[in-house]
Write a protein that holds these residues in place. Sequence first.
Motif, PDB file in Angstrom:
ATOM      1  N   ILE A  28       0.986  -1.137   0.094  1.00  0.00           N
ATOM      2  CA  ILE A  28       0.019  -0.104  -0.032  1.00  0.00           C
ATOM      3  C   ILE A  28       0.699   1.340  -0.069  1.00  0.00           C
ATOM      4  N   ILE A  29       1.975   1.332   0.907  1.00  0.00           N
ATOM      5  CA  ILE A  29       2.621   2.444   1.233  1.00  0.00           C
ATOM      6  C   ILE A  29       3.503   2.594  -0.300  1.00  0.00           C
ATOM      7  N   ASP A  30       4.080   1.825  -0.966  1.00  0.00           N
ATOM      8  CA  ASP A  30       5.011   1.972  -1.811  1.00  0.00           C
ATOM      9  C   ASP A  30       4.043   1.871  -3.236  1.00  0.00           C
ATOM     10  N   GLY A  31       2.724   1.551  -3.197  1.00  0.00           N
ATOM     11  CA  GLY A  31       1.911   1.656  -4.342  1.00  0.00           C
ATOM     12  C   GLY A  31       2.257   0.619  -5.309  1.00  0.00           C
ATOM     13  N   GLU A  32       2.473  -0.880  -4.805  1.00  0.00           N
ATOM     14  CA  GLU A  32       3.289  -1.672  -5.823  1.00  0.00           C
ATOM     15  C   GLU A  32       2.199  -2.839  -5.694  1.00  0.00           C
ATOM     16  N   LYS A  33       1.564  -2.928  -7.200  1.00  0.00           N
ATOM     17  CA  LYS A  33       0.520  -4.220  -7.472  1.00  0.00           C
ATOM     18  C   LYS A  33       1.382  -5.463  -7.555  1.00  0.00           C
ATOM     19  N   ASN A  34       2.388  -5.459  -8.003  1.00  0.00           N
ATOM     20  CA  ASN A  34       2.775  -6.651  -8.480  1.00  0.00           C
ATOM     21  C   ASN A  34       2.978  -7.764  -7.198  1.00  0.00           C
ATOM     22  N   GLY A  35       2.199  -8.831  -7.340  1.00  0.00           N
ATOM     23  CA  GLY A  35       2.278  -9.893  -6.329  1.00  0.00           C
ATOM     24  C   GLY A  35       1.380  -9.597  -5.260  1.00  0.00           C
ATOM     25  N   LEU A  36       0.638  -8.610  -5.439  1.00  0.00           N
ATOM     26  CA  LEU A  36      -0.477  -8.398  -4.306  1.00  0.00           C
ATOM     27  C   LEU A  36      -1.491  -9.412  -3.987  1.00  0.00           C
ATOM     28  N   GLU A  37      -2.105 -10.187  -5.341  1.00  0.00           N
ATOM     29  CA  GLU A  37      -3.073 -10.978  -5.130  1.00  0.00           C
ATOM     30  C   GLU A  37      -2.680 -12.096  -4.470  1.00  0.00           C
ATOM     31  N   ALA A  38      -1.433 -12.481  -4.809  1.00  0.00           N
ATOM     32  CA  ALA A  38      -0.898 -13.761  -4.248  1.00  0.00           C
ATOM     33  C   ALA A  38      -0.590 -13.597  -2.529  1.00  0.00           C
ATOM     34  N   ASP A  39      -0.294 -12.257  -2.225  1.00  0.00           N
ATOM     35  CA  ASP A  39      -0.066 -12.148  -0.930  1.00  0.00           C
ATOM     36  C   ASP A  39      -1.564 -11.993  -0.139  1.00  0.00           C
ATOM     37  N   LEU A  40      -2.700 -11.496  -0.750  1.00  0.00           N
ATOM     38  CA  LEU A  40      -3.770 -11.407  -0.396  1.00  0.00           C
ATOM     39  C   LEU A  40      -4.233 -12.960  -0.130  1.00  0.00           C
ATOM     40  N   ASP A  41      -4.378 -13.847  -1.115  1.00  0.00           N
ATOM     41  CA  ASP A  41      -4.566 -15.182  -1.030  1.00  0.00           C
ATOM     42  C   ASP A  41      -3.853 -15.708   0.448  1.00  0.00           C
ATOM     43  N   GLU A  42      -2.828 -15.637   0.449  1.00  0.00           N
ATOM     44  CA  GLU A  42      -1.940 -16.165   1.939  1.00  0.00           C
ATOM     45  C   GLU A  42      -2.592 -15.408   2.967  1.00  0.00           C
ATOM     46  N   ALA A  43      -2.979 -14.086   2.817  1.00  0.00           N
ATOM     47  CA  ALA A  43      -3.618 -13.772   4.065  1.00  0.00           C
ATOM     48  C   ALA A  43      -4.820 -14.189   4.397  1.00  0.00           C
ATOM     49  N   LEU A  44      -5.550 -14.523   3.242  1.00  0.00           N
ATOM     50  CA  LEU A  44      -6.901 -14.972   3.350  1.00  0.00           C
ATOM     51  C   LEU A  44      -7.099 -16.416   4.179  1.00  0.00           C
ATOM     52  N   ALA A  45      -5.923 -17.071   3.720  1.00  0.00           N
ATOM     53  CA  ALA A  45      -5.925 -18.398   4.353  1.00  0.00           C
ATOM     54  C   ALA A  45      -5.646 -18.308   5.962  1.00  0.00           C
ATOM     55  N   ALA A  46      -5.217 -17.315   6.423  1.00  0.00           N
ATOM     56  CA  ALA A  46      -5.191 -17.234   7.824  1.00  0.00           C
ATOM     57  C   ALA A  46      -6.126 -16.333   8.501  1.00  0.00           C
ATOM     58  N   ARG A  47      -6.791 -15.415   7.844  1.00  0.00           N
ATOM     59  CA  ARG A  47      -7.906 -14.426   8.535  1.00  0.00           C
ATOM     60  C   ARG A  47      -8.852 -14.032   7.789  1.00  0.00           C
ATOM     61  N   PRO A  48     -10.073 -13.379   8.385  1.00  0.00           N
ATOM     62  CA  PRO A  48     -10.949 -13.112   7.579  1.00  0.00           C
ATOM     63  C   PRO A  48     -10.785 -11.735   6.773  1.00  0.00           C
ATOM     64  N   ALA A  49     -11.474 -11.814   5.661  1.00  0.00           N
ATOM     65  CA  ALA A  49     -11.133 -10.657   4.649  1.00  0.00           C
ATOM     66  C   ALA A  49     -11.282  -9.326   5.378  1.00  0.00           C
ATOM     67  N   LEU A  50     -12.332  -9.106   6.094  1.00  0.00           N
ATOM     68  CA  LEU A  50     -12.446  -7.750   6.801  1.00  0.00           C
ATOM     69  C   LEU A  50     -11.331  -7.194   7.629  1.00  0.00           C
ATOM     70  N   GLU A  51     -10.696  -8.289   8.375  1.00  0.00           N
ATOM     71  CA  GLU A  51      -9.779  -8.122   9.181  1.00  0.00           C
ATOM     72  C   GLU A  51      -8.604  -7.776   8.622  1.00  0.00           C
ATOM     73  N   ILE A  52      -8.282  -8.318   7.299  1.00  0.00           N
ATOM     74  CA  ILE A  52      -7.152  -7.922   6.522  1.00  0.00           C
ATOM     75  C   ILE A  52      -7.295  -6.386   6.057  1.00  0.00           C
ATOM     76  N   VAL A  53      -8.707  -5.932   5.662  1.00  0.00           N
ATOM     77  CA  VAL A  53      -8.569  -4.654   5.310  1.00  0.00           C
ATOM     78  C   VAL A  53      -8.453  -3.405   6.593  1.00  0.00           C
ATOM     79  N   ASN A  54      -9.110  -3.984   7.819  1.00  0.00           N
ATOM     80  CA  ASN A  54      -9.172  -3.306   8.809  1.00  0.00           C
ATOM     81  C   ASN A  54      -7.586  -3.168   9.703  1.00  0.00           C
ATOM     82  N   GLU A  55      -6.985  -4.323   9.846  1.00  0.00           N
ATOM     83  CA  GLU A  55      -5.885  -4.243  10.491  1.00  0.00           C
ATOM     84  C   GLU A  55      -4.682  -4.291   9.776  1.00  0.00           C
ATOM     85  N   VAL A  56      -4.636  -4.503   8.424  1.00  0.00           N
ATOM     86  CA  VAL A  56      -3.483  -4.323   7.880  1.00  0.00           C
ATOM     87  C   VAL A  56      -3.475  -3.325   6.777  1.00  0.00           C
ATOM     88  N   LEU A  57      -4.440  -3.395   5.958  1.00  0.00           N
ATOM     89  CA  LEU A  57      -4.334  -2.235   4.794  1.00  0.00           C
ATOM     90  C   LEU A  57      -4.384  -0.873   5.240  1.00  0.00           C
TER      91      LEU A  57
END
Length: 215
Positions: free
Chosen positions: A11-40
């Motif tokens: 987010i800080i660097d505005g870097e989209k490359n590899g974003l989806e893979a990282d989000l998939d990995e995050a989704l395996a561990a926690r709910p989507a909303l939590e990723i938005v609120n607590e990380v992004l």
Amino acid sequence: LPLEERLKRRIIDGEKNGLEADLDEALAARPALEIVNEVLLDGMKVVGELFGSGQMQLPFVLQSAEVMKTAVAYLEPHMEKTDEAGKGTIVLATVRGDVHDIGKNLVDIILSNNGYNVVNLGIKQPVSAILEAAQEHNADVIGMSGLLVKSTVIMKENLEELNARGLAADYPVILGGAALTRAYVEQDLHEIYQGEVRYARDAFEGLRLMDALIG
Ligand code: B1M
């Protein structure tokens, strides 16, 4: 970097490359909303600080906002939805002169996922357009978002316009956005508006307010 730090950095660097893979990995561990609120959102907060202190230029802020939007859009289908529908209608807009819409669109997602009909008008909406849409869609509530200090003044003018048109009793109003304070809304604006006006610190408070105002 650990996953959460990596996502924040994207987010800080505005870097989209590899974003989806990282989000998939995050989704395996926690709910989507939590990723938005607590990380992004943490990442966006840093962007705001860097921009505010002159360490980041506007085009880079825009890139960060783009990555944020892409990430939210990717996560949205993974968010929990209730089966309830038709709980009520809100017309939602970013006010005149203001282009910030990430927060407003999060509010849209949270309310839509929780059974509300959201008429999202987009950015830079004059009060006339907001009122037209409210009448056309028979809205129960009007929601206004704005992040600029200037927007807090425009919200006040919009409430005065609702008063002048005799519509205040028909439309409870929810206001949100980083430049507002609870005291400004619940004291100053509460004093001038002839209907209900409430402050939502975040999208979840927006949802609680909708439940309270309509339920
Ligand atoms: Co702008 N910007 N920006 N910007 N920008 C701020 C707001 C600023 C605080 C940055 C700073 O200086 N630190 C500053 C405002 C200063 C002020 O007014 N005193 C600022 C400025 C100055 C500007 C420009 C004037 C810069 C310029 O052109 N020189 C310009 C304004 C253009 C305009 O509007 N006419 C501008 C432009 C932009 C971008 C286009 C580059 C981009 C926006 C992209 C977009 O939205 N599509 C941008 C961004 C990204 C930001 C910051 C960095 C991040 C905003 C954000 O998305 N946050 C922001 C810094 C900050 O806010 N501290 C900044 C994440 C988002 C989820 O939070 O929207 O607050 P937020 O929403 C929250 C809650 O507020 C609440 O729920 C959400 C969370 O759950 N909420 C509601 C919001 N609306 C709600 C409605 C509700 C309920 C809850 O019910 C109706």
